[in-house]
Every structure is written in structure tokens, then in C-alpha cells.
Scaffold this motif. Structure first.
Motif, PDB file in Angstrom:
ATOM      1  N   THR A   1      27.080   0.550  39.554  1.00 41.93           N
ATOM      2  CA  THR A   1      27.180   1.322  38.310  1.00 41.93           C
ATOM      3  C   THR A   1      27.535   2.773  38.585  1.00 41.93           C
ATOM      4  N   THR A   2      27.022   3.336  39.668  1.00 38.02           N
ATOM      5  CA  THR A   2      27.384   4.707  40.041  1.00 38.02           C
ATOM      6  C   THR A   2      28.879   4.804  40.293  1.00 38.02           C
ATOM      7  N   LEU A   3      29.432   3.776  40.926  1.00 36.22           N
ATOM      8  CA  LEU A   3      30.866   3.748  41.194  1.00 36.22           C
ATOM      9  C   LEU A   3      31.664   3.794  39.900  1.00 36.22           C
ATOM     10  N   VAL A   4      31.211   3.046  38.880  1.00 41.69           N
ATOM     11  CA  VAL A   4      31.899   3.038  37.586  1.00 41.69           C
ATOM     12  C   VAL A   4      31.832   4.413  36.928  1.00 41.69           C
ATOM     13  N   LYS A   5      30.691   5.075  37.019  1.00 38.18           N
ATOM     14  CA  LYS A   5      30.547   6.392  36.407  1.00 38.18           C
ATOM     15  C   LYS A   5      31.440   7.424  37.100  1.00 38.18           C
TER      16      LYS A   5
ATOM     17  N   VAL B   1      34.664   0.883  28.634  1.00 40.62           N
ATOM     18  CA  VAL B   1      33.512   0.422  29.412  1.00 40.62           C
ATOM     19  C   VAL B   1      32.462  -0.174  28.491  1.00 40.62           C
ATOM     20  N   ILE B   2      31.931  -1.323  28.892  1.00 41.92           N
ATOM     21  CA  ILE B   2      30.732  -1.858  28.248  1.00 41.92           C
ATOM     22  C   ILE B   2      29.639  -1.863  29.308  1.00 41.92           C
ATOM     23  N   PHE B   3      28.676  -0.957  29.147  1.00 44.07           N
ATOM     24  CA  PHE B   3      27.567  -0.896  30.090  1.00 44.07           C
ATOM     25  C   PHE B   3      26.524  -1.959  29.757  1.00 44.07           C
ATOM     26  N   GLN B   4      25.716  -2.267  30.737  1.00 42.42           N
ATOM     27  CA  GLN B   4      24.623  -3.219  30.526  1.00 42.42           C
ATOM     28  C   GLN B   4      23.693  -2.747  29.411  1.00 42.42           C
TER      29      GLN B   4
ATOM     30  N   ILE C   1      31.668  -5.961  36.804  1.00 42.37           N
ATOM     31  CA  ILE C   1      30.556  -5.645  37.704  1.00 42.37           C
ATOM     32  C   ILE C   1      29.402  -6.599  37.417  1.00 42.37           C
ATOM     33  N   SER C   2      28.892  -7.209  38.462  1.00 47.34           N
ATOM     34  CA  SER C   2      27.807  -8.161  38.261  1.00 47.34           C
ATOM     35  C   SER C   2      27.050  -8.369  39.561  1.00 47.34           C
ATOM     36  N   HIS C   3      25.805  -8.801  39.426  1.00 40.40           N
ATOM     37  CA  HIS C   3      25.064  -9.225  40.612  1.00 40.40           C
ATOM     38  C   HIS C   3      24.981 -10.749  40.645  1.00 40.40           C
ATOM     39  N   ARG C   4      25.724 -11.408  39.732  1.00 44.39           N
ATOM     40  CA  ARG C   4      25.749 -12.870  39.678  1.00 44.39           C
ATOM     41  C   ARG C   4      27.059 -13.359  40.309  1.00 44.39           C
TER      42      ARG C   4
END
Length: 603
Positions: free
Chosen positions: A390-394, A428-431, A546-549
């Protein structure tokens, strides 16, 4: 002291800029009200002397007494009229000034880099200056006018007393010195107490907000947190109040001493008056007038001293406000680029040794990250929580300024691009996407506020993401209020909110789409529906998912694996599983979990 006068000068310029008519009217009223006390005193003196003449059977005094009574009535009514008109003008301008100041404060909060919101000091400062700023800014300027009025009154009284005896002037003036010193001292202490108490006050305020917030009410009841949080709030609140009361106790004790000093000086003046009666031919009206003049002089001096102390105290708060407007963190200032964003994107996005470190942190969250995303490519960035995704996206969005390296869009460095150009071209759609307590229509068109009136485009985005299927069931359709914070609106499920957020992203129509854990809060059915829509939603767009899945990552053309703020691996699903590294390990672990649960679905 120089800084104090500088801040006060800024406040006066701000007030003059937004209220020239108010300043002009206040000066006029100040001058008129300043001469009211001495005029009242003169009329009273003449009236008492005239009444004394009537008692001594002087018939010509009847007419004079009548005119003096009429004059006294006129002065009283005029003073009341001036004071009430002044209060009305002050209140009206105070509201306007408060609007201008809050507008400036909000302007600051929406313009600063996102990194500032990671700083407790920034929040403390924001909380400290929140409140009725109009009163604080108007107070020192109003007090200056009141000082002018008091000085006019004081000069009139002193002139009158000097005509009686010079010693009355001396005694009446000496009382001002201790009052000014003591009140200034406590004004500074009050400011520093508020400054020191801000973190604890924020803690108490936040805890109280949890207890009355609808969103937190469920969990507080489920975990029986109510009494614990109430005790926490009470402890912080009481500790703050004890310190305030301690300071107030000291100040009130000092005020008793000041009153005693004032009374002592008045007693000395009274002794001089008695001595003058024995040695001069003072009339009874003159005697009463001298006593009133001494009290009036001391009152005007006390008021002037108090006003100076108040100006000093309020100037500290004003200085704190201006420091907030000038708040900057070196190396984390707002991006100043002016170049346009490349449209269409032809080559893609390049991360070239990008590093990022949070403000006041001792380690890099991103460390020398390098990779290329080709135009039109769909890339999944995966990794465990805390890996830096997420830091990378920001950083990509320009929300965080990179500490090292560079991000390029085609050949354009990101720090040379205008912020609004980046925001316009990247959706962007954030979590933790926002759920605005407004209408469905507003929740969608916020994706591109400049096109708020394009209803057909808004409805098309809603249909494309599936939001229209439940919106049409509501009586007011897209004008339905959501949530129950501002109105008795509709409560949506997580999946329905997700579709609203996706519709907002589609309405934005940026050429680059970033989906940051968009399905993390969804149930399996809703998650699978988003996955099925993925190809349609990202058609003709450069997409970062971006996902952890790991299962979701298989939808991408290429996968980038993050670990400890670095790029650990890159490749397709097949390449990475054959590599048998970090990605393969996470994939097998998650696949095993789903297999054990007999709930694994190939995507």
C-alpha cells in the motif's frame, strides 16, 4: 515579544482585509462610548449641585435640574443604543471572520501532503486550534478598541482629577502595574497549560467519541468495553481538569491580593479627598464626582491592564494558528510539478530504485524498489501484510514523496507532474475506501467531481459494476441517502458498498486503475463477483491489483512479489511457482488452507 507583535499584526491585517466596515464602525463607537463616562460624571456633578441649590431655596435651579435630567436620560439611552448596535455588529462580523479562518484551516488540511496525517504532532496542532477562531482573532482587535475607549475615558478622568489635585492622579495610576503583571503571567500559563494538555485532551476526546459513535457501538458491547473506556475517558478528563483548577485557584488567590491593593490605593485617595474638603471649598457634587472619578480611573486602568493581558494571551493562540498555516515538514513538502500527464500512456510506469521512509522513522518502508509496468498490462503486487504494497501505491499516486529514486510515467518523472494530473489519470480503490454519508449519486460522482452533472455516465458506471441492481429497489433511487449518520438513510452491505466504490472508480475513468485489496472485507460470493468483473472493469487500462491472496493474483499478466519493502520476485504465475520461492510458498500455504476447508476455488 517581537514574535508576539508580529502575530498580532498579522491578525489585525487579516481582520482589516475581511472587515474594513467593521473596523471603521468600531473606531467610531469607541470614540463616542469613551466620552460617555465623563459626560455622565459631569451631568451627575451638576445635578447634585443643582439639587443642593434647590434645597437652599434657589428657584432658578428648577429649570436647570429639569434640563440636566433630560440630558442624563439622553446620554443613558444613547450609550445603550451604541453598546447594543456594537454587540450586534461584533457578533455578525465574528461569524463571518470565523468562516474565513476555518476556511483557511480546512484549506491547509486538504493541501498538505498525506504524510502529515501520519504525524501525531500535526493532529495535536490541528486539535489545539480547532474551535471558535473568530472569537480569538476578534478578541485582541476588539480589545485594542476597548483600550482606546478606556484611554479616552481615563484621560478625561485624569484631567478632572488633576484639576482637583495631582496626588489623586498618582494614586489612581499606581494600581495598574501589579494588575498588568499578574494577569499577563497567568495568561501565558493558561496558554502553555493548553499546549501541554493537547495530547491527553485528544485521548479523552477520542475515547468519548468511541462511546457515542454508531460504528464502534457494536464491538464495545460485544467485548464489554463500555465501562473500561468510560474509566479511561474519566481519568484523562479529570487529570486535565485538576490542572486547570489548580491554575485557576492560584489565579483567583492572586485576584484577591490585587483587589486588596486596589482597595488600599482607593483608601489613600479617599483620605486625600477628606483632606481637600477640610482645606478647600468643595461642593457636595464635586465631592461625589471626585470619589466617582477615582473609582472610574481605577476601573479604567484595571480594565486597560486586563485588556493588555488578554491581548497577550490571545496573541499566543493566534501565533499558534498562523504556525499551523505555515506548518511544513522538510523533505515532505507538497509536490510542485506542473507538467501534464502523458495521455495516452505509451510505454508505462517505471519504478527506478524507489525508497520511502515515513516521517520520524529510522528505517525505510520501501527499499530500492525497481520494476516496469507496461502500458495496458495487468500486474498483481502481492505480499504479506506489512510488505510495503500500500505504501508503494501511495508513492505511485504522489501522496507520499519518495525518499530516494524516481517514478516515471513514460519518460516523465512523477515529481515534475502536477498532482491533479496524477489524480485525474490514476483511479484507486483502497481497501478502506470511503463510505460517504451522502446520496448514492454523490458517492459515485465523487470519482470525477468536475462531471457531477453527467447523470447518464453515472448510471452507466452503476450498471457496469452491478450497483444498479439494488439502487433501483430504493424509492428515491440515486438520491437515496446512505447510512444513518446525517439522515434516516439506507444501510448497505459490504458487497453493496464495494459496488458503489467500483462505480465511483469507473466514473473516474482514469487510464491507470489501482485496486488495493478491494475484496478484503467481502464475503466469498461478493469476492468472486468482483473477480468475475475484473476483466470488464479493467479493459483497456493499465491495472495494478494489490492483494495478499495468491489466487486473485492469477488474473494478472504478471506478478510482483513484495517482501520487507523490497521486490522479492517477478514473473507469471507459472514462472513463480516453478521458481519455488516466496510466491510459491505463500500460494501453497493459502491453497492448503482452502483445500482443508474444502472451499478452494480456481480463478
Amino acid at each position: 515579544m517581537t514574535i508576539l507583535f508580529t502575530d498580532l499584526g498579522k491578525a489585525m491585517r487579516f481582520v482589516w482585509q475581511h472587515g474594513k466596515m467593521w473596523v471603521t464602525a468600531s473606531v467610531l463607537f469607541m470614540m463616542l462610548l469613551g466620552i460617555v463616562p465623563i459626560a455622565t460624571l459631569w451631568v451627575m456633578k451638576e445635578l447634585i449641585n443643582t439639587v443642593a441649590g434647590l434645597i437652599q431655596y434657589q428657584p432658578q435651579a428648577y429649570s436647570q435640574a429639569l434640563w440636566l435630567l433630560i440630558l442624563q436620560f439622553a446620554i443613558t439611552v444613547s450609550a445603550s443604543l451604541l453598546q447594543n448596535v456594537q454587540r450586534l455588529i461584533d457578533q455578525t462580523f465574528e461569524f463571518r471572520l470565523d468562516h474565513h479562518l476555518q476556511n483557511a484551516m480546512i484549506g491547509k488540511t486538504i493541501s498538505v501532503p498525506l504524510t502529515y496525517f501520519d504525524l501525531p504532532d500535526f493532529y495535536h496542532h490541528l486539535n489545539r486550534i480547532s474551535g471558535n477562531q473568530g472569537t480569538r482573532f476578534l478578541s485582541p482587535v476588539s480589545n485594542l478598541f476597548l483600550i482606546g475607549k478606556s484611554l479616552i475615558t481615563l484621560f478625561s478622568y485624569l484631567t478632572f482629577l488633576f484639576s482637583i489635585h495631582w496626588s489623586l492622579v498618582l494614586l489612581s495610576s499606581l494600581a495598574a502595574v501589579p494588575i498588568l503583571l499578574v494577569q499577563s503571567k497567568f495568561g501565558v500559563e493558561r496558554f502553555h497549560l493548553i499546549y501541554q494538555q493537547t495530547p491527553m485532551a485528544r485521548d479523552a476526546k477520542y475515547t468519548a467519541s468511541l462511546l457515542w459513535d454508531r460504528q464502534s457501538a457494536k464491538e464495545i458491547r460485544l467485548f464489554s468495553l463500555g465501562e473500561h473506556l468510560r474509566r479511561r475517558w474519566s481519568e484523562k478528563y479529570i487529570k486535565n481538569i485538576k490542572e486547570v483548577i489548580k491554575l485557576s485557584r492560584r489565579q483567583h488567590s492572586a485576584n484577591i491580593g490585587l483587589d486588596a491593593v486596589t482597595a488600599l490605593f482607593y483608601g489613600g485617595a479617599a483620605g486625600i479627598i477628606v483632606w481637600l474638603i477640610r482645606t478647600t471649598s468643595l461642593k457636595i457634587g464635586d465631592f461625589v464626582a471626585v470619589g466617582q472619578a477615582v473609582q472610574g480611573t481605577q476601573g479604567a486602568i484595571n480594565q486597560t491592564a486586563g485588556l493588555f493581558a488578554s491581548i497577550y494571551q490571545e496573541s499566543l493562540f493566534i501565533g499558534d494558528f498562523f504556525r499551523f498555516l505555515e506548518y511544513e515538514v522538510p523533505g515532505h513538502d507538497k509536490q510542485k510539478g506542473t507538467r501534464p500527464f502523458p495521455v495516452p500512456l505509451e510505454q508505462g510506469i517505471c519504478f527506478d530504485n524507489v525508497s520511502y521512509r515515513y516521517v520520524n522513522s529510522e528505517r525505510d518502508t520501501l527499499r530500492e524498489v525497481s520494476f516496469m509496468i507496461h502500458a495496458g498490462e495487468k500486474v498483481a503486487i502481492v505480499g504479506e501484510n506489512g510488505s510495503g504494497k500500500t505504501t508503494l501505491v501511495k508513492c505511485l499516486m504522489g501522496l507520499y514523496p519518495v525518499s530516494g529514486g524516481q517514478i516515471y510515467f513514460d519518460q516523465s518523472p512523477s515529481d515534475e507532474l502536477a498532482n491533479q494530473e496524477i489524480y485525474k489519470n490514476i483511479t484507486v480503490i483502497f481497501q478502506d475506501f470511503m463510505k460517504y454519508a451522502y446520496t448514492i449519486r454523490e458517492n459515485i460522482v465523487f470519482g470525477d467531481i468536475e462531471k457531477i452533472s453527467e447523470s447518464e455516465r453515472m448510471e452507466a458506471a452503476s450498471v457496469q459494476t452491478g450497483a444498479a441492481s439494488f439502487v433501483q429497489r430504493f424509492e428515491k433511487g440515486y438520491d437515496t441517502m446512505l447510512g444513518r449518520f446525517l439522515a434516516d438513510g439506507e444501510d448497505l452491505s459490504g458487497g453493496q458498498w464495494q459496488k458503489i466504490a467500483l462505480a465511483r472508480a469507473m466514473f473516474a475513468s482514469g487510464q491507470i486503475m489501482v485496486l488495493d485489496e478491494p475484496t478484503a472485507a467481502l464475503d466469498p460470493d461478493a469476492e468472486m463477483e468482483v473477480f468475475r468483473q475484473f476483466q470488464q472493469l479493467t479493459q483497456n487500462k493499465t491495472t495494478i491489483f494489490i492483494s495478499h491472496r495468491m489466487a486473485a493474483a492469477r488474473m494478472a499478466d504478471r506478478i510482483i512479489v513484495m517482501k520487507d519493502g523490497r521486490v522479492a520476485e517477478m514473473g507469471t504465475h507459472l514462472e513463480l511457482t516453478m521458481l519455488d520461492g516466496e510466491y510459491a510458498r505463500m500460494y501453497r500455504m493459502q491453497a492448503q488452507w482452502f483445500t482443508d476447508k474444502q472451499d478452494y476455488v480456481e480463478v
